[in-house]
Each structure stands twice: as C-alpha cells, then as structure tokens.
Design a protein around this motif. Structure first.
Motif, PDB file in Angstrom:
ATOM      1  N   VAL A  45       0.888  -1.111   0.124  1.00 44.68           N
ATOM      2  CA  VAL A  45      -0.095  -0.081   0.042  1.00 44.68           C
ATOM      3  C   VAL A  45       0.941   1.167   0.185  1.00 44.68           C
ATOM      4  CG1 VAL A  45      -1.739   1.376   1.457  1.00 44.68           C
ATOM      5  CG2 VAL A  45      -1.670  -1.197   1.210  1.00 44.68           C
ATOM      6  N   TYR A 105      -3.290   3.345  -2.421  1.00 41.80           N
ATOM      7  CA  TYR A 105      -3.761   2.230  -3.407  1.00 41.80           C
ATOM      8  C   TYR A 105      -2.581   1.166  -3.187  1.00 41.80           C
ATOM      9  CZ  TYR A 105      -7.489   3.865  -6.458  1.00 41.80           C
ATOM     10  OH  TYR A 105      -8.984   3.804  -6.744  1.00 41.80           O
ATOM     11  N   GLU A 106      -3.029  -0.044  -3.737  1.00 44.92           N
ATOM     12  CA  GLU A 106      -2.387  -1.201  -3.788  1.00 44.92           C
ATOM     13  C   GLU A 106      -2.557  -1.851  -5.142  1.00 44.92           C
ATOM     14  OE1 GLU A 106      -2.299  -5.632  -1.778  1.00 44.92           O
ATOM     15  OE2 GLU A 106      -3.041  -4.062  -0.556  1.00 44.92           O
ATOM     16  N   ARG A 144      -7.585   1.731  -1.076  1.00 45.39           N
ATOM     17  CA  ARG A 144      -7.473   1.213   0.303  1.00 45.39           C
ATOM     18  C   ARG A 144      -7.971   2.747   1.070  1.00 45.39           C
ATOM     19  NH1 ARG A 144      -7.932  -3.073  -0.853  1.00 45.39           N
ATOM     20  NH2 ARG A 144      -6.368  -4.702  -1.276  1.00 45.39           N
ATOM     21  N   SER A 145      -7.513   3.753   0.901  1.00 49.73           N
ATOM     22  CA  SER A 145      -8.215   5.036   1.590  1.00 49.73           C
ATOM     23  C   SER A 145      -7.394   6.346   1.019  1.00 49.73           C
ATOM     24  CB  SER A 145      -7.784   5.013   2.798  1.00 49.73           C
ATOM     25  OG  SER A 145      -6.229   5.129   3.248  1.00 49.73           O
ATOM     26  N   ALA A 183      -7.694   1.091   6.936  1.00 53.45           N
ATOM     27  CA  ALA A 183      -8.127   1.709   5.988  1.00 53.45           C
ATOM     28  C   ALA A 183      -9.578   2.031   6.391  1.00 53.45           C
ATOM     29  CB  ALA A 183      -8.056   1.223   4.837  1.00 53.45           C
ATOM     30  N   GLU A 225     -12.413   0.370   4.307  1.00 48.92           N
ATOM     31  CA  GLU A 225     -12.635  -1.234   4.567  1.00 48.92           C
ATOM     32  C   GLU A 225     -13.832  -1.124   5.784  1.00 48.92           C
ATOM     33  OE1 GLU A 225      -9.859  -5.287   5.494  1.00 48.92           O
ATOM     34  OE2 GLU A 225      -9.055  -3.008   5.916  1.00 48.92           O
TER      35      GLU A 225
END
Length: 543
Positions: free
Chosen positions: A393, A427-428, A438-439, A453, A456
């Motif tokens: 991430v 991001y991932e 992710r956030s 995050a 999630e």
C-alpha cells in the motif's frame, strides 16, 4: 473588468488571449507534472478550440439535426445548440465587452442553457469558472477573488447568493424572462460566431476542487485537455457511440459531470439528458423515459437505486459508471443483482479533469478500481517517492495527457513529485496490474500500531441490513493513538441505541480482522457531503 495587458510576454506571443492573467498565474513549468501524448488520438494541432472540435465539427459533418440535449420540457438539436452557443458568445463579446482570456463565472443546475453558457465561454476564448449551485456568497467571493472573475452568467433561480456579494462582477441572468435577461439579449444576435483561433494550450477552464478538505483549489485546464479526456476513457472503456444517450446526476460544474454529461456525448455525436434536482426515483424514471444507455452517478445513488430498480424499465441501459468516491463492494453487488449490469468503477481527479483508472466488461476485477486506461500510466510510490511492487500500500501516482496545474497555489508542490501527479489516495497494485483503493492517504487510521483503512470498515458496516450509509474516521485516543470511529445513518425501522451499536461492532468483527472494528459508533441523521456526493470526513473529525 480586466483589460488586455500592455504587452504579452514573449513566451505567450502565440496565444489568442489578450488578457494574460491565466497564463501568468500557472505554476512555473518546472513544477508541472510530465504530460504525455502516447496515443495517436492525442496528437492535437497547435491551434485548437475545443468547442470548434466538439460542436461545430459535428454540425459541419451533417449532424445538425441530431438530438444533442434532452431536458424536461424541450430538446435541442446540435444545430440549435450551436446557434444558442453562438448567440451567447456574441453577447459576451459585443455587449459585455469581454476579451479572450477574461474569466467568466458560471452558476446553474444541469439544464440546456447552463450547457450552452459553458460552451460559449470556451468558444469565445474566455476562461470558464463553473461553480456548484449550492455554494454560498462567502465561498463564491473567494473563488471570484482567486480567479479575478470579470463577468458572471447565473441562472435566475440562484441569484440570491450573487446578490449577497459585497461587490459582484457584471452579471447576466439566464433561465429568466426579464427584459435584460441573457435570453432577451441573445434574441438580438444572428447566431453567427466563429470559434476563436485559440492555442491548444490556452487556458479555457478553471475548475475548483469540491472541498472535501475544506480548502478548494483552482485547477487550470487547456483546450487540448478538454479533448484529451474525450479521447481516453470514453473511447477505450465506455466505447461510446453516436446512438448513446448519456444521463446522470453530477453537476456540470463538477468535472465528472462536465465530461460525462456534456463533453463525452458531443465528441461522438450522442445525446445527453440534463435534468435538475434528481432523486434516485426520478433518475430511474428518466432512464426509462429517455431510453438512456450510459449512466454517471456516485455510489450513494446506486446504493439507493438498487432496491427500486425492479419498478422501472431499465432495458436500454448498457453501461453504469461510478466515480466521485470509493465504490463499496456491497453497492456493486446490489446494483448488479438488481440490473444485471457490472459497474464500471473509476477514479479521476479535478486536477487531471476526469477518470484515469477504470475497467469495463470482462476486464472488471472484483474489488479493484481497474487498470490505467490507455493514455495514462500509474504506479504506487512509497514514503520516499520510490515505486513499489505488488502487494504494497502506498501513494497513487499518475501521469498522462492531463495533469495538475493549480492557480497560484503553493500546494502545487504537494501534488506533483518527479513528474507524477500524487492524487492523495492510498492504493495497492496486484501482480496483474490492477489497482485496489485502500483509503485517502490522510484518512489512514493508525491504532495501536495497526494501519486501518477507513473505507474497509465502511464496506463491512454497509453489509449490515440496518446501515443506510456510514463514514469512518480516526479519533485521537491517549492509549491507542487513534481509535476507529464510525458515523452511521440507520435505515428506517432501526433504532439508534447502545444495543444497536454493539450489534454493529460484533458484525464488523465477523467481516474483517477484529482489531479494525469501530470502538466508537455515533448515529447521525445524515452525513456531511459535498454537492458531488463526496463524504466530508474533515467535518466528521471536527464534531
């Protein structure tokens, strides 16, 4: 009103602008992101007026009789739209005395006259400054001052906030029956106006960010940028065609709406449905009425439309696009279950004008936003600005034919790093090149050493039958550094109680790792959102 500067700098001798304010307030070139034109469709001439390419070319090619805009009480052909745009441009030039490069602030809901005003400003060589209909006088005053606005075109129904300004620029009202209205002024003109011979990199648009952080920034875009967004996402991902009918909720003042509900349809000779004050029910009804084929709206609307979809004939709809905020899996699943349509998720940014990562059809991967669309590149950077591989991430970095150029703003250096645009998203990327949200980078919650995050946790909460919507933030805590705090709006029939809060906490523990559960739950009647539907987490933190 701003008048031409005495002499243009040598570097801008080719520009069509007589007022050089916009170019002179671009960031220094060394602070720009790298701009890439990697596709054949992105090779634009040095002289380019985007409205000439979008509207005039369509009429010249024999498309004047096609429907360009559907609205509640009327429909405009391409030829009608062109005539209205030309008449407004004549008013700007001949009556208001505006010169190329002057800034024109625009205020109006999604309707044909707002669309025509936007296009007229660009066609005349002026710079459009669209503003959200719900902005108040204080917010408008800041934008007017920042962009040095020379004139205002405003829908009569929104005049109260203009009237409340201490000193408003010259203003003309449209959607108005008055003797001095824009419509009355237009009637005195013959509708003949050639698109100004602007440079491809003359500024034509200053879009202000929607304010999820509370401090909007002015993003500056060129004529070539307007065409570039039309020749990337709609071409490769939407595969839009002349027989498409575009519909949706984003305001034309929001770049998501400007592209999806005006520019993209014009580029392929399609039609747009422009309607004001839509609700989930009225949007579904309009899709059925106008036989819309492509819908643009935010996840919140799709979530609310899903349980109602069976009541409407949506058989014409072939593509549904979600952007503006993260798309929860629960929303994707409920919409697909109700309609059979696999959602096209996308991430864009006002700084880059529109969507740059997405996927459609067989390319959709569950949980992923998608891959960089043709024309754009993306990678994940670590805290030191170095690219990282799959499974890590980090900060999302993007480059392509559009990029961040803030209007006279020191935050330019925060957004651009080594030629990359840093969107502010964590991001991932997986081994196949798919990007997973992710956030927001400033929304990552660090609790007792764990990185959590917020989206999630929101995703888990939204799967509970009692939850209508929610927002998750980190709240300062002496023992853990931060704790996860969820602000929850319950569906009708569910009571806000300690028992309900405990039930939600236990539900989340069963959905995701238990350490991520919200230790604090606050029930709300509504969540603070921008006019484009984005959750304003900074307001939740301030409570």
């Amino acid at each position: 009103m701003t008048r031409p500067t005495a002499a243009a700098p040598a570097a801008t001798a080719y520009t069509a602008h007589l007022d050089h304010f916009a170019r002179e307030h671009l960031p220094p070139p060394g602070q720009w992101p790298q701009i890439r034109f990697d596709l054949p469709s992105l090779q634009y001439p040095a002289r380019l007026n985007c409205v000439g390419a979008l509207l005039d070319a369509a009429v010249a090619d024999g498309g004047g009789g096609r429907v360009a805009i559907y609205a509640d009480a009327e429909q405009w052909s391409y030829a009608t739209l062109q005539r209205k745009v030309n008449q407004i441009a004549q008013v700007l030039r001949d009556e208001l005395g505006l010169v190329p490069g002057n800034r024109v602030l625009l205020r109006g809901a999604n309707n044909p006259m707002m669309a025509a005003c936007l296009l007229a400003v660009l066609k005349s060589g002026c710079v459009a400054v669209p503003t959200m209909p719900l902005l108040r006088a204080k917010e408008l005053a800041a934008i007017i001052g920042k962009a040095r606005v020379d004139a205002v075109l405003c829908a009569a129904g929104l005049r109260a906030e203009i009237d409340a300004l201490d000193a408003a620029p010259p203003t003309v009202w449209f959607n108005d029956a008055g003797a001095d209205s824009l419509e009355a002024r237009m009637a005195a003109h013959d509708g003949r106006f050639e698109a100004l011979d602007t440079a491809a990199d003359d500024v034509c648009l200053i879009s202000f960010t929607s304010g999820t952080t509370g401090v909007p920034k002015g993003t500056m875009h060129f004529h070539r940028d307007v065409l570039a967004i039309c020749d990337c996402f709609p071409r490769s991902t939407l595969e839009s065609q002349a027989d498409d009918v575009f519909i949706g909720t984003p305001p034309l003042a929001f770049t998501f709406g400007l592209g999806g509900l005006l520019l993209f349809p014009l580029r392929v000779g399609a039609a747009a449905v422009l309607l004001e004050k839509l609700t989930p029910e009225t949007l579904l009804r309009a899709i059925a009425r106008y036989r819309a084929t492509i819908c643009f709206t935010a996840p919140t609307f799709y979530r609310q439309m899903a349980p109602l979809a069976a009541n409407y004939d949506l058989s014409s709809l072939r593509k549904s696009v979600s952007a503006g905020e993260a798309l929860p899996l629960a929303t994707r699943d409920s919409w697909q279950g109700a309609t059979g349509l696999a959602m096209i998720d996308g991430i864009g940014a006002t700084e880059l004008l529109h969507i740059f990562i997405s996927a459609a059809g067989a390319q959709i991967r569950r949980g992923a936003t998608g891959k960089p669309i043709p024309g754009y590149q993306a990678c994940i950077l670590d805290a030191d600005g170095k690219p990282v591989g799959p499974g890590v991430v980090g900060r999302l970095a993007v480059k392509g034919p559009t990029g961040c150029r803030y209007l006279d703003d020191a935050r330019q250096n925060d957004y651009v790093l080594d030629g990359w645009n840093l969107t502010g998203d964590a991001y991932e990327m997986d081994a196949d090149g798919y990007f997973f949200y992710r956030s927001r980078t400033d929304d990552m919650i660090i609790s007792a050493g764990y990185n959590i995050a917020g989206p999630e946790v929101e995703e888990a909460l939204l799967r509970h039958p009692a939850v209508a919507e929610c927002g998750v933030i980190g709240r300062a805590d002496e023992e853990r550094g931060q704790v996860v705090e969820a602000h929850v709006v319950l569906k009708s029939g569910f009571d806000a109680s300690e028992q309900q809060a405990r039930a939600l906490q236990e539900f989340v523990k069963q959905q995701i790792a238990p350490y991520k559960y919200p230790r604090s739950i606050k029930f709300q009647a509504a969540l603070p959102r921008t006019e484009t539907g984005k959750l304003q987490r900074f307001k939740l933190r301030a409570e």
